[in-house]
Design a protein around this motif. Structure first.
Motif, PDB file in Angstrom:
ATOM      1  N   GLY A  66       0.823  -1.213   0.000  1.00  0.00           N
ATOM      2  CA  GLY A  66       0.000   0.000   0.000  1.00  0.00           C
ATOM      3  C   GLY A  66       0.853   1.258   0.000  1.00  0.00           C
ATOM      4  N   LEU A  67       1.902   1.214   0.795  1.00  0.00           N
ATOM      5  CA  LEU A  67       2.824   2.343   0.934  1.00  0.00           C
ATOM      6  C   LEU A  67       3.443   2.738  -0.414  1.00  0.00           C
ATOM      7  CD1 LEU A  67       4.412   3.788   3.387  1.00  0.00           C
ATOM      8  CD2 LEU A  67       6.158   2.053   2.979  1.00  0.00           C
ATOM      9  N   ILE A  68       3.903   1.750  -1.160  1.00  0.00           N
ATOM     10  CA  ILE A  68       4.583   2.040  -2.424  1.00  0.00           C
ATOM     11  C   ILE A  68       3.572   2.381  -3.519  1.00  0.00           C
ATOM     12  CG2 ILE A  68       6.148   1.123  -4.196  1.00  0.00           C
ATOM     13  CD1 ILE A  68       7.397   1.786  -1.382  1.00  0.00           C
ATOM     14  N   LEU A  69       2.438   1.685  -3.537  1.00  0.00           N
ATOM     15  CA  LEU A  69       1.449   1.996  -4.581  1.00  0.00           C
ATOM     16  C   LEU A  69       0.888   3.402  -4.418  1.00  0.00           C
ATOM     17  CD1 LEU A  69      -0.351  -1.414  -5.133  1.00  0.00           C
ATOM     18  CD2 LEU A  69       1.610  -0.415  -6.336  1.00  0.00           C
ATOM     19  N   GLU A  70       0.828   3.868  -3.187  1.00  0.00           N
ATOM     20  CA  GLU A  70       0.414   5.250  -2.936  1.00  0.00           C
ATOM     21  C   GLU A  70       1.374   6.226  -3.644  1.00  0.00           C
ATOM     22  OE1 GLU A  70       0.532   7.831   1.068  1.00  0.00           O
ATOM     23  OE2 GLU A  70      -0.385   5.832   1.314  1.00  0.00           O
ATOM     24  N   ARG A  71       2.659   5.910  -3.596  1.00  0.00           N
ATOM     25  CA  ARG A  71       3.651   6.759  -4.270  1.00  0.00           C
ATOM     26  C   ARG A  71       3.520   6.671  -5.789  1.00  0.00           C
ATOM     27  NH1 ARG A  71       8.244   8.196  -1.126  1.00  0.00           N
ATOM     28  NH2 ARG A  71       8.925   9.192  -3.040  1.00  0.00           N
ATOM     29  N   VAL A  72       3.227   5.453  -6.287  1.00  0.00           N
ATOM     30  CA  VAL A  72       3.057   5.264  -7.727  1.00  0.00           C
ATOM     31  C   VAL A  72       1.861   6.065  -8.240  1.00  0.00           C
ATOM     32  CG1 VAL A  72       2.360   3.517  -9.447  1.00  0.00           C
ATOM     33  CG2 VAL A  72       4.219   3.019  -7.826  1.00  0.00           C
ATOM     34  N   SER A  74       0.754   8.821  -6.950  1.00  0.00           N
ATOM     35  CA  SER A  74       0.834  10.230  -6.552  1.00  0.00           C
ATOM     36  C   SER A  74       1.085  11.142  -7.750  1.00  0.00           C
ATOM     37  CB  SER A  74       1.944  10.424  -5.506  1.00  0.00           C
ATOM     38  OG  SER A  74       3.210  10.303  -6.136  1.00  0.00           O
ATOM     39  N   GLU A  75       0.719  12.389  -7.588  1.00  0.00           N
ATOM     40  CA  GLU A  75       0.945  13.436  -8.597  1.00  0.00           C
ATOM     41  C   GLU A  75       2.427  13.469  -9.014  1.00  0.00           C
ATOM     42  OE1 GLU A  75      -1.385  15.311  -9.985  1.00  0.00           O
ATOM     43  OE2 GLU A  75       0.150  16.340 -11.187  1.00  0.00           O
ATOM     44  N   ALA A  76       3.311  13.354  -8.044  1.00  0.00           N
ATOM     45  CA  ALA A  76       4.749  13.462  -8.312  1.00  0.00           C
ATOM     46  C   ALA A  76       5.236  12.404  -9.303  1.00  0.00           C
ATOM     47  CB  ALA A  76       5.532  13.343  -7.007  1.00  0.00           C
ATOM     48  N   ALA A  77       4.538  11.261  -9.347  1.00  0.00           N
ATOM     49  CA  ALA A  77       4.969  10.177 -10.236  1.00  0.00           C
ATOM     50  C   ALA A  77       4.227  10.192 -11.567  1.00  0.00           C
ATOM     51  CB  ALA A  77       4.774   8.830  -9.542  1.00  0.00           C
ATOM     52  N   SER A  78       3.407  11.226 -11.805  1.00  0.00           N
ATOM     53  CA  SER A  78       2.557  11.193 -13.000  1.00  0.00           C
ATOM     54  C   SER A  78       3.358  11.320 -14.298  1.00  0.00           C
ATOM     55  CB  SER A  78       1.457  12.246 -12.917  1.00  0.00           C
ATOM     56  OG  SER A  78       2.043  13.517 -12.763  1.00  0.00           O
ATOM     57  N   ASP A  79       4.572  11.877 -14.241  1.00  0.00           N
ATOM     58  CA  ASP A  79       5.414  11.926 -15.444  1.00  0.00           C
ATOM     59  C   ASP A  79       6.374  10.746 -15.532  1.00  0.00           C
ATOM     60  OD1 ASP A  79       4.287  14.246 -16.389  1.00  0.00           O
ATOM     61  OD2 ASP A  79       5.683  15.532 -15.277  1.00  0.00           O
ATOM     62  N   GLU A  94       2.446  -8.470  -8.995  1.00  0.00           N
ATOM     63  CA  GLU A  94       1.062  -8.553  -9.470  1.00  0.00           C
ATOM     64  C   GLU A  94       0.245  -7.352  -8.995  1.00  0.00           C
ATOM     65  OE1 GLU A  94       0.822 -13.423  -9.958  1.00  0.00           O
ATOM     66  OE2 GLU A  94      -0.017 -12.501  -8.140  1.00  0.00           O
ATOM     67  N   GLU A  95       0.485  -6.924  -7.768  1.00  0.00           N
ATOM     68  CA  GLU A  95      -0.224  -5.741  -7.253  1.00  0.00           C
ATOM     69  C   GLU A  95       0.181  -4.480  -8.022  1.00  0.00           C
ATOM     70  OE1 GLU A  95      -2.591  -5.425  -5.012  1.00  0.00           O
ATOM     71  OE2 GLU A  95      -2.647  -7.459  -4.190  1.00  0.00           O
ATOM     72  N   LEU A  96       1.463  -4.395  -8.376  1.00  0.00           N
ATOM     73  CA  LEU A  96       1.922  -3.247  -9.164  1.00  0.00           C
ATOM     74  C   LEU A  96       1.244  -3.245 -10.532  1.00  0.00           C
ATOM     75  CD1 LEU A  96       3.785  -0.784  -9.659  1.00  0.00           C
ATOM     76  CD2 LEU A  96       5.548  -2.413 -10.404  1.00  0.00           C
ATOM     77  N   ASP A  97       1.214  -4.411 -11.180  1.00  0.00           N
ATOM     78  CA  ASP A  97       0.550  -4.511 -12.490  1.00  0.00           C
ATOM     79  C   ASP A  97      -0.911  -4.075 -12.394  1.00  0.00           C
ATOM     80  OD1 ASP A  97       2.805  -5.406 -13.753  1.00  0.00           O
ATOM     81  OD2 ASP A  97       2.227  -7.521 -13.803  1.00  0.00           O
ATOM     82  N   ALA A  98      -1.590  -4.531 -11.350  1.00  0.00           N
ATOM     83  CA  ALA A  98      -3.011  -4.189 -11.197  1.00  0.00           C
ATOM     84  C   ALA A  98      -3.185  -2.686 -11.005  1.00  0.00           C
ATOM     85  CB  ALA A  98      -3.608  -4.964 -10.018  1.00  0.00           C
ATOM     86  N   ALA A  99      -2.315  -2.077 -10.207  1.00  0.00           N
ATOM     87  CA  ALA A  99      -2.421  -0.636  -9.950  1.00  0.00           C
ATOM     88  C   ALA A  99      -2.156   0.162 -11.229  1.00  0.00           C
ATOM     89  CB  ALA A  99      -1.441  -0.218  -8.857  1.00  0.00           C
ATOM     90  N   LEU A 100      -1.160  -0.264 -12.008  1.00  0.00           N
ATOM     91  CA  LEU A 100      -0.838   0.451 -13.248  1.00  0.00           C
ATOM     92  C   LEU A 100      -1.966   0.306 -14.258  1.00  0.00           C
ATOM     93  CD1 LEU A 100       2.972  -0.337 -13.634  1.00  0.00           C
ATOM     94  CD2 LEU A 100       1.930   1.864 -13.090  1.00  0.00           C
ATOM     95  N   LYS A 101      -2.549  -0.879 -14.306  1.00  0.00           N
ATOM     96  CA  LYS A 101      -3.666  -1.113 -15.220  1.00  0.00           C
ATOM     97  C   LYS A 101      -4.813  -0.162 -14.893  1.00  0.00           C
ATOM     98  CE  LYS A 101      -6.280  -4.855 -17.280  1.00  0.00           C
ATOM     99  NZ  LYS A 101      -6.948  -6.123 -16.988  1.00  0.00           N
ATOM    100  N   GLU A 102      -5.084  -0.038 -13.613  1.00  0.00           N
ATOM    101  CA  GLU A 102      -6.147   0.855 -13.148  1.00  0.00           C
ATOM    102  C   GLU A 102      -5.864   2.309 -13.527  1.00  0.00           C
ATOM    103  OE1 GLU A 102      -7.254   1.564  -8.732  1.00  0.00           O
ATOM    104  OE2 GLU A 102      -7.586  -0.571  -9.177  1.00  0.00           O
ATOM    105  N   LEU A 103      -4.564   2.671 -13.504  1.00  0.00           N
ATOM    106  CA  LEU A 103      -4.173   4.040 -13.855  1.00  0.00           C
ATOM    107  C   LEU A 103      -4.085   4.232 -15.372  1.00  0.00           C
ATOM    108  CD1 LEU A 103      -1.232   4.498 -11.289  1.00  0.00           C
ATOM    109  CD2 LEU A 103      -3.349   5.838 -11.295  1.00  0.00           C
TER     110      LEU A 103
END
Ligand code: AP5
Ligand code: ZN
Length: 215
Positions: A66-72, A74-79, A94-103
């Motif tokens: 949760g801690l790291i996905l929050e950073r992924v 975040s506005e700061a990581a949008s570029d 797998e959690e990272l893939d799911a979060a990126l897919k959602e974004l």
């Protein structure tokens, strides 16, 4: 541009991540450094994480993901971002893939810095770090003034987990839990390997060259 840095303890993820993100506008997220800060500040996360880190084991997924996905997210990581030390097992990937897919975003590359086990103890026993996380080596990458950080002049220290027995534990955890990510990213066509036994500048040049092809 969204990248992850993979590799065993002491491979040079921090050394190279710092260089890469000082020349590119990418958010640099260093899981180990975030955890070490939490330990130093004595936060709830820090208190929970400390024992695992001192033992050279992974901090449990429910504290880290949760801690790291929050950073992924975040506005700061949008570029774009560079993740150093995450993911570290298949569940985290797998959690990272799911979060990126959602974004609606993609991972552009997994950069594996490879260094054989026998080199690692030598690397880590000579490592010195500043509180802000800048990394040096007494022999291979010395600071301008002995024992002092180049940027802010603060004292350099040794990390608590850089003791030989903890280093060996971290290596075995790497082989058992993190190395499976190499084929995970290979299968997805994202893996790029780098010979981490070369000098700091040579590795940096190879990384930069590959990164410039990933946009
Ligand atoms: P973390 O801080 O990520 O440690 P690590 O993966 O063991 O990696 P290191 O930081 O030790 O090495 P590095 O590859 O960054 O190498 P560096 O550039 O410093 O994690 C620490 C702990 O936090 C874990 O054990 C775990 O408990 C917890 N944790 C972190 N992420 C987690 C996650 N996702 N899930 C659960 N728990 C997690 O270089 C090393 C030395 O070599 C330096 O002295 C450097 O100057 C020198 N050097 C670098 N490159 C070269 C070169 N080319 N030639 C010669 N010397 C070099
Ligand atoms: Zn590091």
């Amino acid at each position: 541009l969204n990248l992850i840095l993979l590799g065993p303890p002491g491979a040079g993820k921090g050394t190279q991540g710092e260089r890469l993100t000082s020349s590119e506008p990418l958010e640099y997220v260093v899981t180990g450094q975030i955890l070490r800060e939490a330990v130093r500040e004595g936060t709830e996360l820090g208190l929970k994480a400390k024992g695992f880190m001192d033992a050279g084991e992974l901090v449990p997924d429910e504290l880290v993901i949760g801690l790291i996905l929050e950073r992924v997210r975040s506005e700061a990581a949008s570029d774009g971002f560079v993740l150093d030390g995450f993911p570290r097992n298949i569940a985290q990937a797998e959690e990272l893939d799911a979060a990126l897919k959602e974004l609606g975003r993609d991972l552009n590359g997994a950069l594996l810095i490879d260094v054989p086990d026998e080199e690692i103890v030598r690397r880590l026993s000579g490592r010195r770090v500043s509180q802000s996380g800048r990394v040096y080596h007494v022999e291979f990458d010395p600071p301008k003034v002995e024992g002092k950080d180049d940027v802010d002049g603060s004292d350099l220290i040794q990390r608590d987990d850089d003791k030989p027995e903890t280093i060996r534990k971290r290596l075995s955890v790497y082989h058992a839990q993190t190395e499976p990510l190499v084929s995970y990213y290979e299968e997805r066509g994202l893996l790029h390997r780098f010979d981490g036994t070369q000098g700091v500048d040579e590795v940096a040049a190879h990384l930069r060259k590959t990164v410039s092809t990933l946009r």
